[in-house]
Motif scaffolding. Structure first.
Motif, PDB file in Angstrom:
ATOM      1  N   ASN A   5      -3.792  -6.485 -10.127  1.00 44.28           N
ATOM      2  CA  ASN A   5      -3.759  -5.927  -8.784  1.00 44.28           C
ATOM      3  C   ASN A   5      -4.482  -4.595  -8.773  1.00 44.28           C
ATOM      4  O   ASN A   5      -4.263  -3.765  -9.632  1.00 44.28           O
ATOM      5  CB  ASN A   5      -2.311  -5.685  -8.324  1.00 44.28           C
ATOM      6  N   THR A   6      -5.322  -4.399  -7.789  1.00 49.12           N
ATOM      7  CA  THR A   6      -5.948  -3.091  -7.649  1.00 49.12           C
ATOM      8  C   THR A   6      -5.074  -2.181  -6.815  1.00 49.12           C
ATOM      9  O   THR A   6      -5.215  -0.983  -6.844  1.00 49.12           O
ATOM     10  CB  THR A   6      -7.351  -3.208  -7.011  1.00 49.12           C
ATOM     11  N   GLY A   7      -4.159  -2.727  -6.064  1.00 50.76           N
ATOM     12  CA  GLY A   7      -3.232  -1.955  -5.236  1.00 50.76           C
ATOM     13  C   GLY A   7      -1.847  -2.534  -5.409  1.00 50.76           C
ATOM     14  O   GLY A   7      -1.602  -3.334  -6.293  1.00 50.76           O
ATOM     15  N   THR A   8      -0.945  -2.150  -4.533  1.00 51.02           N
ATOM     16  CA  THR A   8       0.428  -2.652  -4.632  1.00 51.02           C
ATOM     17  C   THR A   8       0.779  -3.555  -3.458  1.00 51.02           C
ATOM     18  O   THR A   8       1.920  -3.953  -3.314  1.00 51.02           O
ATOM     19  CB  THR A   8       1.432  -1.479  -4.691  1.00 51.02           C
ATOM     20  N   GLY A   9      -0.206  -3.907  -2.637  1.00 50.86           N
ATOM     21  CA  GLY A   9       0.048  -4.683  -1.423  1.00 50.86           C
ATOM     22  C   GLY A   9       0.693  -6.032  -1.665  1.00 50.86           C
ATOM     23  O   GLY A   9       1.613  -6.420  -0.953  1.00 50.86           O
ATOM     24  N   ASP A  10       0.237  -6.775  -2.665  1.00 54.26           N
ATOM     25  CA  ASP A  10       0.779  -8.111  -2.906  1.00 54.26           C
ATOM     26  C   ASP A  10       1.775  -8.135  -4.059  1.00 54.26           C
ATOM     27  O   ASP A  10       2.093  -9.188  -4.585  1.00 54.26           O
ATOM     28  CB  ASP A  10      -0.365  -9.100  -3.139  1.00 54.26           C
ATOM     29  N   MET A  11       2.316  -6.975  -4.415  1.00 56.60           N
ATOM     30  CA  MET A  11       3.267  -6.867  -5.519  1.00 56.60           C
ATOM     31  C   MET A  11       4.661  -7.272  -5.061  1.00 56.60           C
ATOM     32  O   MET A  11       5.060  -7.002  -3.930  1.00 56.60           O
ATOM     33  CB  MET A  11       3.272  -5.426  -6.040  1.00 56.60           C
ATOM     34  N   ASP A  12       5.395  -7.865  -5.959  1.00 52.61           N
ATOM     35  CA  ASP A  12       6.792  -8.219  -5.716  1.00 52.61           C
ATOM     36  C   ASP A  12       7.538  -6.939  -5.324  1.00 52.61           C
ATOM     37  O   ASP A  12       7.406  -5.914  -5.993  1.00 52.61           O
ATOM     38  CB  ASP A  12       7.371  -8.819  -6.993  1.00 52.61           C
ATOM     39  N   PRO A  13       8.331  -6.971  -4.243  1.00 53.75           N
ATOM     40  CA  PRO A  13       9.039  -5.755  -3.788  1.00 53.75           C
ATOM     41  C   PRO A  13       9.929  -5.126  -4.859  1.00 53.75           C
ATOM     42  O   PRO A  13      10.045  -3.905  -4.927  1.00 53.75           O
ATOM     43  CB  PRO A  13       9.870  -6.239  -2.599  1.00 53.75           C
TER      44      PRO A  13
END
Length: 116
Positions: A5-13
């Motif tokens: 991931n380059t960001g945290t947008g699609d990361m598991d909460p």
């Protein structure tokens, strides 16, 4: 499964929350380190002034060697790489010596001036 991931947008909460918690701890530790270094430099400035007044050399190689050994031992006890701890202390020592040399130079300059 590992994803990049380059960001945290699609990361598991749950993962995002744990990451944020850990980063907040890191931020607090960084702040504490900065404040501790500031206190250390306040003390070393006083040492520099004392050395300047008594015309002592800015560096004390024997003390530096003792401090490096002491810090390496503390690092080992704390499970921190002793080589890293030594590099860190050497960086700080170099800055302290630079400050002491400046203080000594300022002391000599002020002694060489006469009041109007």
């Amino acid at each position: 499964m590992t994803t990049s991931n380059t960001g945290t947008g699609d990361m598991d909460p749950t993962v995002r929350q744990e990451l944020e918690r850990l980063r907040a701890s890191i931020d607090n530790i960084d702040a504490a380190v900065v404040h501790m270094l500031a206190e250390r430099f306040k003390c070393t400035q006083q040492v520099g002034r004392l050395k300047a007044v008594h015309q002592l050399p800015p560096a004390d190689q024997a003390r530096e060697a003792r401090q490096i050994e002491r810090l390496r031992s503390l690092a080992e006890s704390a499970k921190l790489d002793p080589a890293f701890a030594e590099k860190f202390l050497n960086f700080i020592i170099a800055e302290v010596i630079r400050h002491h040399e400046r203080i000594a130079d300022e002391s000599l300059t002020s002694e060489g001036t006469t009041a109007p």
